[in-house]
Design a protein around this motif. Sequence first.
Motif, PDB file in Angstrom:
ATOM      1  N   THR A 140      -8.232   1.508  -4.082  1.00 61.01           N
ATOM      2  CA  THR A 140      -7.932   0.133  -4.451  1.00 61.01           C
ATOM      3  C   THR A 140      -9.236  -0.660  -4.543  1.00 61.01           C
ATOM      4  O   THR A 140     -10.029  -0.690  -3.590  1.00 61.01           O
ATOM      5  CB  THR A 140      -7.009  -0.527  -3.419  1.00 61.01           C
ATOM      6  N   SER A 182       2.498  -8.329  -5.599  1.00 60.37           N
ATOM      7  CA  SER A 182       1.141  -7.854  -5.333  1.00 60.37           C
ATOM      8  C   SER A 182       0.584  -7.196  -6.582  1.00 60.37           C
ATOM      9  O   SER A 182       1.267  -6.402  -7.243  1.00 60.37           O
ATOM     10  CB  SER A 182       1.151  -6.852  -4.175  1.00 60.37           C
ATOM     11  N   ALA A 189       0.836  -1.204   0.000  1.00 57.77           N
ATOM     12  CA  ALA A 189       0.000   0.000   0.000  1.00 57.77           C
ATOM     13  C   ALA A 189       0.870   1.254   0.000  1.00 57.77           C
ATOM     14  O   ALA A 189       0.569   2.238  -0.693  1.00 57.77           O
ATOM     15  CB  ALA A 189      -0.926  -0.013   1.216  1.00 57.77           C
ATOM     16  N   THR A 235       7.489  -0.970  -8.879  1.00 57.39           N
ATOM     17  CA  THR A 235       6.115  -0.943  -9.385  1.00 57.39           C
ATOM     18  C   THR A 235       6.107  -0.819 -10.901  1.00 57.39           C
ATOM     19  O   THR A 235       6.774   0.051 -11.465  1.00 57.39           O
ATOM     20  CB  THR A 235       5.340   0.235  -8.759  1.00 57.39           C
ATOM     21  N   GLU A 287      -9.182  -4.074  -6.112  1.00 61.85           N
ATOM     22  CA  GLU A 287      -8.822  -5.487  -5.956  1.00 61.85           C
ATOM     23  C   GLU A 287      -7.342  -5.591  -5.633  1.00 61.85           C
ATOM     24  O   GLU A 287      -6.528  -4.775  -6.088  1.00 61.85           O
ATOM     25  CB  GLU A 287      -9.110  -6.283  -7.237  1.00 61.85           C
ATOM     26  N   THR A 288      -6.995  -6.633  -4.854  1.00 58.76           N
ATOM     27  CA  THR A 288      -5.598  -6.892  -4.490  1.00 58.76           C
ATOM     28  C   THR A 288      -5.363  -8.395  -4.460  1.00 58.76           C
ATOM     29  O   THR A 288      -6.214  -9.147  -3.975  1.00 58.76           O
ATOM     30  CB  THR A 288      -5.262  -6.310  -3.104  1.00 58.76           C
ATOM     31  N   HIS A 340      -3.895  -0.345 -13.362  1.00 57.68           N
ATOM     32  CA  HIS A 340      -3.551  -1.730 -13.014  1.00 57.68           C
ATOM     33  C   HIS A 340      -2.046  -1.765 -12.705  1.00 57.68           C
ATOM     34  O   HIS A 340      -1.224  -1.498 -13.573  1.00 57.68           O
ATOM     35  CB  HIS A 340      -3.886  -2.631 -14.205  1.00 57.68           C
ATOM     36  N   THR A 352       2.107   1.780  -3.399  1.00 55.22           N
ATOM     37  CA  THR A 352       1.076   2.438  -4.204  1.00 55.22           C
ATOM     38  C   THR A 352       1.048   3.938  -3.924  1.00 55.22           C
ATOM     39  O   THR A 352       0.934   4.756  -4.853  1.00 55.22           O
ATOM     40  CB  THR A 352      -0.305   1.824  -3.913  1.00 55.22           C
ATOM     41  N   LEU A 389      -6.809  -0.267  -9.366  1.00 55.69           N
ATOM     42  CA  LEU A 389      -7.156   0.986  -8.704  1.00 55.69           C
ATOM     43  C   LEU A 389      -8.130   1.771  -9.571  1.00 55.69           C
ATOM     44  O   LEU A 389      -8.077   1.705 -10.810  1.00 55.69           O
ATOM     45  CB  LEU A 389      -5.897   1.823  -8.463  1.00 55.69           C
ATOM     46  N   HIS A 436      -2.624  -4.983  -8.129  1.00 55.87           N
ATOM     47  CA  HIS A 436      -3.657  -4.056  -7.653  1.00 55.87           C
ATOM     48  C   HIS A 436      -4.437  -3.481  -8.832  1.00 55.87           C
ATOM     49  O   HIS A 436      -3.844  -3.083  -9.846  1.00 55.87           O
ATOM     50  CB  HIS A 436      -3.033  -2.880  -6.892  1.00 55.87           C
TER      51      HIS A 436
END
Length: 485
Positions: free
Chosen positions: A389, A436, A364, A410, A391-392, A421, A367, A440, A438
């Motif tokens: 967010t 991870s 997080a 990232t 989905e994770t 995405h 992000t 968003l 994500h």
Amino acid sequence: MTIRNTAVLGGGVIGAGWVARLLENGHDVAVFDPAPDAERRLHEALANADAAYAKLLTAPRRPKGTVRMAASVADACRDADLIVEAVPERLDIKHRVYAEAETTAKPDALIASSTSGIKPTDLQAPLRHPERLLVAHPFNPVYLLPVVEVVGGQQTSEETVAKAMTFYPTLGMKPVRIAKEIEAFVADRLLEALWREALWLIKDGICTTQELDDIVRYGFGLRWAQLGVFDTYRVAGGEAGMRHFMAQFGPCLSWPWTKLMDVPEFDDALVDLIAGQSDAQSGHIPIRQLERIRDDNLIAIQKALQATNWGAGELLASHETALANDAPEPDWTQPLPTFRVRVPAHWLDYNGHMTESKYLEAFALATDGFMRMVGIDADAIAAGRSLFTAETHIRHLDEVARDQDITVTTQVIEAKGKKVHLWHEMREGTRLLATSEHLLIHMDLNARASAEPPPAVRAKLDHVAAAHANLPTPDGLGRHVGQRR
């Protein structure tokens, strides 16, 4: 005046703490300490400080300054914009040090004494340029505790005080200007009052050193960390506030509850009593280890306060924002460095590994780092724009233990319309620890609905998405638990 080069005179506990904080914020430091083992002690202290900063700071750290051991006071001060004096608390020694410093110091170099109690007027008496000396009294460990008492003397110029008040926040510190000079200033007078009463309580057999320390660290010490003295009592007054508290407890001031106007005889018997109980309490723990335990606890407290944006935590958040804004331009064609930290003690679970919730916290924060890079920063959020967010999916690929240096990079998989995405990878060096994924959604916070990003953010998102379009597809992209899409 821009402060770049600094000198620290005295490499003891306080001096070394100043060196660590200055180095961490990009300042070159020349250190003079005549002790034969000064360099060894300094580098041991710097190692502890570096470990602490690696756990405390999640924003990009500034390039470190350089440190050198100077041959003399004059040598250390030759090119300094700031001279930090941290020599023993004897006026004659400090005056001799200032006299030598002024032989080579620039006329506009600030001289900041770390004295715990000597008035700046007494310090500056023999100086040729007394207007540039003030007291900047810190607290141990200087590299972690942010407050610094700024005290001017009778000949200190307002320009000098203003420079100091502007400079210390750049080190992540909270300067507090003391309006009138007085011996021991403010903090040490408070500490001295508690210390005097504590000596009597031990001498009279009311409690032991450990019992007294337990009362502080399990009780009001936790309140003080966030509220201080007066806000603590304001809350204690309930809805009626401070006025009610003072009316209720004010008469206690005339009761014979304390011995603050008296002190026990400071003889060998008292020293033996206090030292013996203190050794029994924590003498089995080496000092350097005790320092690291203290630092880990201070980090955990400040990070907890950062989560509520309160007290020292609010200051830490502000400093990390400044660090992030100072970060160099990334290579947009590669996965972006968005987060790094040395795993602190409070991130561990009962197995001694990083707990599951902290993986999510790390990703997080990555992000958040990406959001700042594309212009969704604190100002944008205040203006009503953010990413939420939707989905994770996290994969735990290897164990993460205490004091491992982890980094997150990232990659933008797609950024079209309102959707972003992202793919994060957590590593220690080249070893992949976790990933991870994500999804968003860009949000209008005022309407509480999805919305197109503002043009400036749209342009940055398009730029990085196009740059990342040529990167390989990450292994594991699009998985759900145990399965490929």
